[in-house]
Scaffold this motif. Structure first.
Motif, PDB file in Angstrom:
ATOM      1  N   ARG A 175       8.821 -33.546  -5.918  1.00 49.97           N
ATOM      2  CA  ARG A 175       9.811 -33.565  -4.837  1.00 49.97           C
ATOM      3  C   ARG A 175       9.264 -34.110  -3.528  1.00 49.97           C
ATOM      4  N   THR A 176       8.139 -34.845  -3.603  1.00 46.45           N
ATOM      5  CA  THR A 176       7.587 -35.523  -2.434  1.00 46.45           C
ATOM      6  C   THR A 176       7.666 -37.024  -2.660  1.00 46.45           C
ATOM      7  N   LYS A 177       8.336 -37.721  -1.750  1.00 50.86           N
ATOM      8  CA  LYS A 177       8.549 -39.158  -1.908  1.00 50.86           C
ATOM      9  C   LYS A 177       7.264 -39.923  -1.589  1.00 50.86           C
ATOM     10  N   LEU A 178       6.916 -40.881  -2.448  1.00 53.12           N
ATOM     11  CA  LEU A 178       5.769 -41.753  -2.202  1.00 53.12           C
ATOM     12  C   LEU A 178       6.241 -42.920  -1.347  1.00 53.12           C
ATOM     13  N   THR A 179       5.567 -43.152  -0.219  1.00 49.97           N
ATOM     14  CA  THR A 179       6.063 -44.109   0.766  1.00 49.97           C
ATOM     15  C   THR A 179       5.172 -45.331   0.954  1.00 49.97           C
ATOM     16  N   SER A 180       4.144 -45.478   0.131  1.00 50.40           N
ATOM     17  CA  SER A 180       3.269 -46.639   0.256  1.00 50.40           C
ATOM     18  C   SER A 180       2.809 -47.051  -1.141  1.00 50.40           C
ATOM     19  N   ASP A 181       1.994 -48.121  -1.191  1.00 53.66           N
ATOM     20  CA  ASP A 181       1.511 -48.593  -2.492  1.00 53.66           C
ATOM     21  C   ASP A 181       0.182 -47.967  -2.880  1.00 53.66           C
ATOM     22  N   GLU A 182      -0.172 -46.867  -2.222  1.00 49.79           N
ATOM     23  CA  GLU A 182      -1.406 -46.169  -2.588  1.00 49.79           C
ATOM     24  C   GLU A 182      -1.187 -45.391  -3.884  1.00 49.79           C
ATOM     25  N   THR A 183      -2.266 -45.214  -4.651  1.00 48.77           N
ATOM     26  CA  THR A 183      -2.165 -44.469  -5.905  1.00 48.77           C
ATOM     27  C   THR A 183      -2.176 -42.967  -5.629  1.00 48.77           C
ATOM     28  N   THR A 184      -1.456 -42.239  -6.464  1.00 44.90           N
ATOM     29  CA  THR A 184      -1.393 -40.780  -6.371  1.00 44.90           C
ATOM     30  C   THR A 184      -1.790 -40.204  -7.714  1.00 44.90           C
ATOM     31  N   GLU A 185      -2.717 -39.254  -7.706  1.00 50.06           N
ATOM     32  CA  GLU A 185      -3.150 -38.670  -8.978  1.00 50.06           C
ATOM     33  C   GLU A 185      -2.092 -37.712  -9.512  1.00 50.06           C
ATOM     34  N   LEU A 186      -1.888 -37.761 -10.831  1.00 51.32           N
ATOM     35  CA  LEU A 186      -0.937 -36.879 -11.504  1.00 51.32           C
ATOM     36  C   LEU A 186      -1.695 -35.834 -12.314  1.00 51.32           C
ATOM     37  N   CYS A 237       6.035 -33.157 -11.859  1.00 46.97           N
ATOM     38  CA  CYS A 237       7.374 -33.695 -12.076  1.00 46.97           C
ATOM     39  C   CYS A 237       7.485 -35.033 -11.353  1.00 46.97           C
ATOM     40  N   VAL A 238       7.860 -36.067 -12.081  1.00 51.08           N
ATOM     41  CA  VAL A 238       7.991 -37.417 -11.515  1.00 51.08           C
ATOM     42  C   VAL A 238       9.451 -37.844 -11.597  1.00 51.08           C
ATOM     43  N   VAL A 239      10.005 -38.279 -10.459  1.00 48.46           N
ATOM     44  CA  VAL A 239      11.379 -38.794 -10.408  1.00 48.46           C
ATOM     45  C   VAL A 239      11.318 -40.275 -10.077  1.00 48.46           C
ATOM     46  N   LYS A 292       8.707 -27.695  -8.549  1.00 54.15           N
ATOM     47  CA  LYS A 292       8.472 -29.118  -8.748  1.00 54.15           C
ATOM     48  C   LYS A 292       9.735 -29.873  -9.153  1.00 54.15           C
ATOM     49  N   ILE A 293      10.540 -29.280 -10.020  1.00 53.98           N
ATOM     50  CA  ILE A 293      11.752 -29.955 -10.489  1.00 53.98           C
ATOM     51  C   ILE A 293      12.869 -29.732  -9.482  1.00 53.98           C
ATOM     52  N   PRO A 294      13.896 -30.622  -9.457  1.00 56.37           N
ATOM     53  CA  PRO A 294      15.053 -30.390  -8.578  1.00 56.37           C
ATOM     54  C   PRO A 294      15.634 -29.006  -8.839  1.00 56.37           C
ATOM     55  N   PRO A 295      15.962 -28.245  -7.792  1.00 52.00           N
ATOM     56  CA  PRO A 295      16.352 -26.839  -7.959  1.00 52.00           C
ATOM     57  C   PRO A 295      17.497 -26.603  -8.924  1.00 52.00           C
ATOM     58  N   TRP A 296      18.474 -27.513  -8.973  1.00 51.89           N
ATOM     59  CA  TRP A 296      19.619 -27.273  -9.868  1.00 51.89           C
ATOM     60  C   TRP A 296      19.219 -27.371 -11.327  1.00 51.89           C
ATOM     61  N   GLU A 305      16.485 -37.424  -6.665  1.00 55.92           N
ATOM     62  CA  GLU A 305      15.509 -37.555  -5.588  1.00 55.92           C
ATOM     63  C   GLU A 305      15.791 -36.522  -4.508  1.00 55.92           C
ATOM     64  N   SER A 306      14.827 -36.281  -3.629  1.00 54.78           N
ATOM     65  CA  SER A 306      14.912 -35.175  -2.669  1.00 54.78           C
ATOM     66  C   SER A 306      16.128 -35.284  -1.761  1.00 54.78           C
ATOM     67  N   ASP A 307      16.467 -36.485  -1.288  1.00 50.42           N
ATOM     68  CA  ASP A 307      17.647 -36.647  -0.431  1.00 50.42           C
ATOM     69  C   ASP A 307      18.915 -36.301  -1.206  1.00 50.42           C
ATOM     70  N   GLY A 308      18.977 -36.753  -2.453  1.00 49.74           N
ATOM     71  CA  GLY A 308      20.139 -36.458  -3.280  1.00 49.74           C
ATOM     72  C   GLY A 308      20.249 -34.977  -3.596  1.00 49.74           C
ATOM     73  N   VAL A 309      19.120 -34.324  -3.837  1.00 52.67           N
ATOM     74  CA  VAL A 309      19.115 -32.882  -4.094  1.00 52.67           C
ATOM     75  C   VAL A 309      19.670 -32.132  -2.890  1.00 52.67           C
ATOM     76  N   ALA A 310      19.277 -32.570  -1.687  1.00 59.01           N
ATOM     77  CA  ALA A 310      19.782 -31.930  -0.468  1.00 59.01           C
ATOM     78  C   ALA A 310      21.287 -32.114  -0.337  1.00 59.01           C
ATOM     79  N   ARG A 311      21.775 -33.322  -0.676  1.00 63.35           N
ATOM     80  CA  ARG A 311      23.223 -33.577  -0.618  1.00 63.35           C
ATOM     81  C   ARG A 311      23.963 -32.700  -1.620  1.00 63.35           C
TER      82      ARG A 311
END
Length: 248
Positions: free
Chosen positions: A55-66, A71-73, A94-98, A141-147
């Motif tokens: 539920r954290t948006k990746l905002t650059s082209d840097e790698t993120t360890e999994l 949970c990947v969206v 980690k997963i969308p609350p619904w 995605e997090s914005d959609g979950v909030a909506r």
């Protein structure tokens, strides 16, 4: 070690079904020394698709360890990372609350919105469940979950006001001109742009004998409910002497 691309393009190693919000190239997965990484596909440093981890948006082209259980969206696709044979830990954060709701909890929540009359019809209950599932898939995605969260909570709130208005109309014997003694019925409804897949907007429908007579915005309905409450207060204060002016 490896690096695989994922997206809608036929050139990608792993293909995703085309859906709104997905670019031809979405991201890449790579492995190094037994560790797994994800990297969004970017143009000028900006990801071309929604890529979120826990539920954290990746905002650059840097790698993120999994890690195991992450949970990947990707747009409207949800994946849970499994790097070990063991069962996942608690995924609720980690997963969308619904998605964490049981079927019983989800049906209970939606039943508060659609009301007792529709809940008594199994087909209506099934229709509500399908509609909620569709909204979940379209808002991962997090914005959609909030909506979606705001939509469902607002729906419960408005459903209570619609039920109150119907009780007042029945107690006061309110009628619609040209429709005899039939009691009008207010129903919580939604409207959306044609061919849109966003969370819809609420409105309130006025019907008599299941024939729709008017469609009010939430603001219009709220104003009318305030008038109905005023009339109801007058009725409670003097039921025998209460008279309803036709202009009201």
């Amino acid at each position: 070690d490896f690096e695989y691309s994922m997206g809608c393009s036929s050139e990608c190693n792993w293909l995703l079904t085309r859906s709104p919000g997905l670019a031809p190239n979405v991201c890449s997965f790579s492995s190094s020394e037994g560790r797994l990484f994800i990297r969004p596909f970017c143009i000028d440093g900006v990801p071309q698709s929604t890529v979120e981890v826990n539920r954290t948006k990746l905002t650059s082209d840097e790698t993120t360890e999994l890690y195991h259980g992450d949970c990947v969206v990707l747009g409207q696709n949800l994946f849970v990372v499994q790097t070990r044979p063991e069962a996942f830990d608690d995924l609720s954060g980690k997963i969308p609350p619904w998605w964490g709701l049981t079927t019983e909890s989800r049906n209970s929540f939606s039943s508060e919105i659609i009301g007792p009359e529709r809940c008594a019809d199994p087909q209506q209950v099934e229709m509500a469940a399908r509609a909620l599932s569709h909204l979940q898939r379209m808002n991962l995605e997090s914005d959609g979950v909030a909506r979606l969260d705001n939509f469902m909570n607002r729906g419960r709130y408005l459903a209570g006001h619609v039920a109150e208005a119907n009780r007042i109309a029945e107690q006061l014997g309110l009628r619609c001109r040209g429709h005899g003694v039939a009691t009008p019925k207010l129903e919580l409804s939604t409207v959306s742009l044609v061919l849109a897949e966003d969370v819809p907007n609420f409105c309130v429908q006025l019907a008599v004998n299941k024939q729709a007579l008017a469609l009010w915005t939430v603001e219009e309905f709220t104003a009318k409910l305030l008038v109905m409450r005023e009339l109801h207060s007058r009725w409670l204060a003097d039921q025998s002497g209460f008279r309803l002016d036709a202009k009201e």
